[in-house]
Design a protein around this motif. Structure first.
Motif, PDB file in Angstrom:
ATOM      1  N   GLY A 349     107.399 -43.293   2.032  1.00 16.62           N
ATOM      2  CA  GLY A 349     107.797 -44.602   1.526  1.00 16.62           C
ATOM      3  C   GLY A 349     107.026 -44.989   0.277  1.00 16.62           C
ATOM      4  N   ALA A 350     105.717 -44.681   0.254  1.00 13.75           N
ATOM      5  CA  ALA A 350     104.914 -44.999  -0.919  1.00 13.75           C
ATOM      6  C   ALA A 350     105.380 -44.205  -2.137  1.00 13.75           C
ATOM      7  CB  ALA A 350     103.447 -44.702  -0.623  1.00 13.75           C
ATOM      8  N   GLU A 351     105.698 -42.929  -1.919  1.00 12.65           N
ATOM      9  CA  GLU A 351     106.157 -42.105  -3.033  1.00 12.65           C
ATOM     10  C   GLU A 351     107.503 -42.588  -3.575  1.00 12.65           C
ATOM     11  OE1 GLU A 351     106.213 -38.091  -1.659  1.00 12.65           O
ATOM     12  OE2 GLU A 351     104.087 -37.767  -2.118  1.00 12.65           O
ATOM     13  N   ILE A 352     108.433 -42.890  -2.664  1.00 14.04           N
ATOM     14  CA  ILE A 352     109.751 -43.366  -3.107  1.00 14.04           C
ATOM     15  C   ILE A 352     109.614 -44.706  -3.827  1.00 14.04           C
ATOM     16  CG2 ILE A 352     112.005 -44.173  -2.312  1.00 14.04           C
ATOM     17  CD1 ILE A 352     111.806 -42.183  -0.033  1.00 14.04           C
ATOM     18  N   GLY A 353     108.736 -45.570  -3.338  1.00 13.07           N
ATOM     19  CA  GLY A 353     108.530 -46.846  -3.991  1.00 13.07           C
ATOM     20  C   GLY A 353     108.013 -46.698  -5.404  1.00 13.07           C
ATOM     21  N   LEU A 354     107.059 -45.781  -5.608  1.00 14.46           N
ATOM     22  CA  LEU A 354     106.517 -45.557  -6.946  1.00 14.46           C
ATOM     23  C   LEU A 354     107.581 -45.013  -7.886  1.00 14.46           C
ATOM     24  CD1 LEU A 354     103.018 -44.031  -6.073  1.00 14.46           C
ATOM     25  CD2 LEU A 354     103.494 -46.304  -7.012  1.00 14.46           C
ATOM     26  N   ILE A 355     108.415 -44.083  -7.363  1.00 15.65           N
ATOM     27  CA  ILE A 355     109.500 -43.531  -8.188  1.00 15.65           C
ATOM     28  C   ILE A 355     110.492 -44.625  -8.576  1.00 15.65           C
ATOM     29  CG2 ILE A 355     111.470 -41.962  -8.167  1.00 15.65           C
ATOM     30  CD1 ILE A 355     109.830 -40.123  -6.337  1.00 15.65           C
ATOM     31  N   GLY A 356     110.820 -45.491  -7.601  1.00  9.80           N
ATOM     32  CA  GLY A 356     111.765 -46.575  -7.884  1.00  9.80           C
ATOM     33  C   GLY A 356     111.231 -47.547  -8.921  1.00  9.80           C
TER      34      GLY A 356
END
Length: 361
Positions: A349-356
């Motif tokens: 979730g943290a990785e996807i949030g940063l990408i978004g």
């Protein structure tokens, strides 16, 4: 060999499946004692996914031996097991070993008092407050609300001990969807219907849905988690309908909106109930569905502005609602094929949030 390979690789899902398959295979070869030992080990292990343990229960039911019946009876009587799983064991006993239950008695499953108590408070208050509305006095609804809350809560608590958690969940769900359907239906039929018609619809919906749940409970055989999945499907359907309405021009006639919301909610409820027994969540997999919902809502809310920077705010809100539903469905589907830990999901979730954030910055 396959069982050992799965265990060595840490593939717990396939290792569990291999054990159950081994149990069925041993039974086919006539090695009943070894089959019962393998199936009994899976069924009694609370660390295993409940859907897999339910398969083991069915396998024990097919053995047709006194020792298999004893294992099932022991599981059904084990207070450490969940109420829904004990109820599944009793169902197998009723189907395959009715004579054992006749001799030893049916194990009693104590219900969870909090669910019927809360349900009793909420729907008791709603019912009598609605009745109070028909009294045409200012104090009538207030008296009905508090009186219904006390009477409903007390009734729910008293009946909780004799009601398995899955029945409590089903009946509370039925009451909620009855009120939902009964109050929306008059508004879908008539534009701005009088309030008494809406109140009466809610009361009628409560009664009809609860009666249907009581009559169909034995045929449906939904566990508490099945009911939760069905409810989630219904909510998702209603949310999708509300989100979609944001992209249509406002109309003075709101019947289409209420009709679509009612229909989508009930369709989602039915779809959720239909697939509930095929969906299985364990460990971080349930969190994956939550992550999908949150990520979908965020992305869906941003998408209208990425297409048109001057898009109205209602398009962003509608996109967020539709995105949350899409994310929930996607996350739940992926969760059926993973064995993620909560830490894995949080990291993802943290990785996807940063990408978004980087994509829309």
């Amino acid at each position: 060999m396959a069982l050992g390979a799965f265990e060595d690789a840490g593939d717990l899902r396939n290792a569990c499946l291999a054990r159950v398959t081994l149990g069925f295979g041993l039974a086919e070869l006539g090695c009943y004692e070894r089959a019962e030992a393998a199936l009994g080990k899976i069924a009694a292990d609370r660390a295993r996914p409940e859907w897999l343990r339910a398969e083991a229960l069915r396998g024990l039911g097919k053995q047709g031996t006194a020792s298999a019946a004893e294992t099932l009876y022991r599981i059904a009587s084990d207070q450490a097991q969940s109420a829904s799983f004990r109820a599944s064991a009793i169902s197998v006993l009723e189907e395959r070993y009715a004579d054992v239950l006749a001799k030893r008695g049916r194990p009693r499953i104590a219900g969870a008092p909090w669910l019927p108590t809360i349900g009793g408070v909420v729907f008791g208050a709603y019912t009598l407050a609605t009745v109070g509305e028909f009294a045409r006095t200012k104090i009538g609804p207030t008296i009905g609300f508090w009186g219904g809350a006390v009477i409903g809560g007390a009734s729910g608590y008293l009946f909780a001990g004799d009601l398995p958690i899955e029945r409590s969940a089903l009946y509370v769900s039925a009451l909620a969807w009855g009120v939902y359907s009964g109050t929306l239906l008059p508004q879908a039929i008539s534009n701005a219907p009088p309030y008494p018609a809406v109140y009466a619809g809610g009361l009628l919906g409560e009664g009809l849905f609860l009666t249907g749940a009581v009559l169909a409970a034995d045929k449906l055989r939904l566990s508490a988690s099945d009911v939760w999945i069905a409810d989630l499907g219904g909510v998702a359907g209603a949310v999708a309908a509300v989100g979609s309405s944001a992209f249509f021009d406002p109309q003075t006639d709101e019947r289409a909106f209420y009709g679509a919301t009612l229909g989508a909610g009930l369709l989602g409820l039915g779809a959720g109930a239909a697939v509930s027994k095929r969906l299985h969540f364990s460990g971080g997999d349930a969190m994956l569905a939550t992550l999908g919902t949150l990520e979908g809502a965020w992305l869906g809310g941003q998408l209208p502005y990425a297409i048109d920077s001057s898009a109205p705010a209602k398009h962003g809100a509608g996109g967020a609602l539709l995105g949350s539903v899409a994310g929930l469905v996607a996350g739940s589907a992926i969760a059926q094929h993973t064995e993620l830990t909560p830490g894995d999901v949080l990291h993802m979730g943290a990785e996807i949030g940063l990408i978004g954030v980087a994509a829309f910055a």
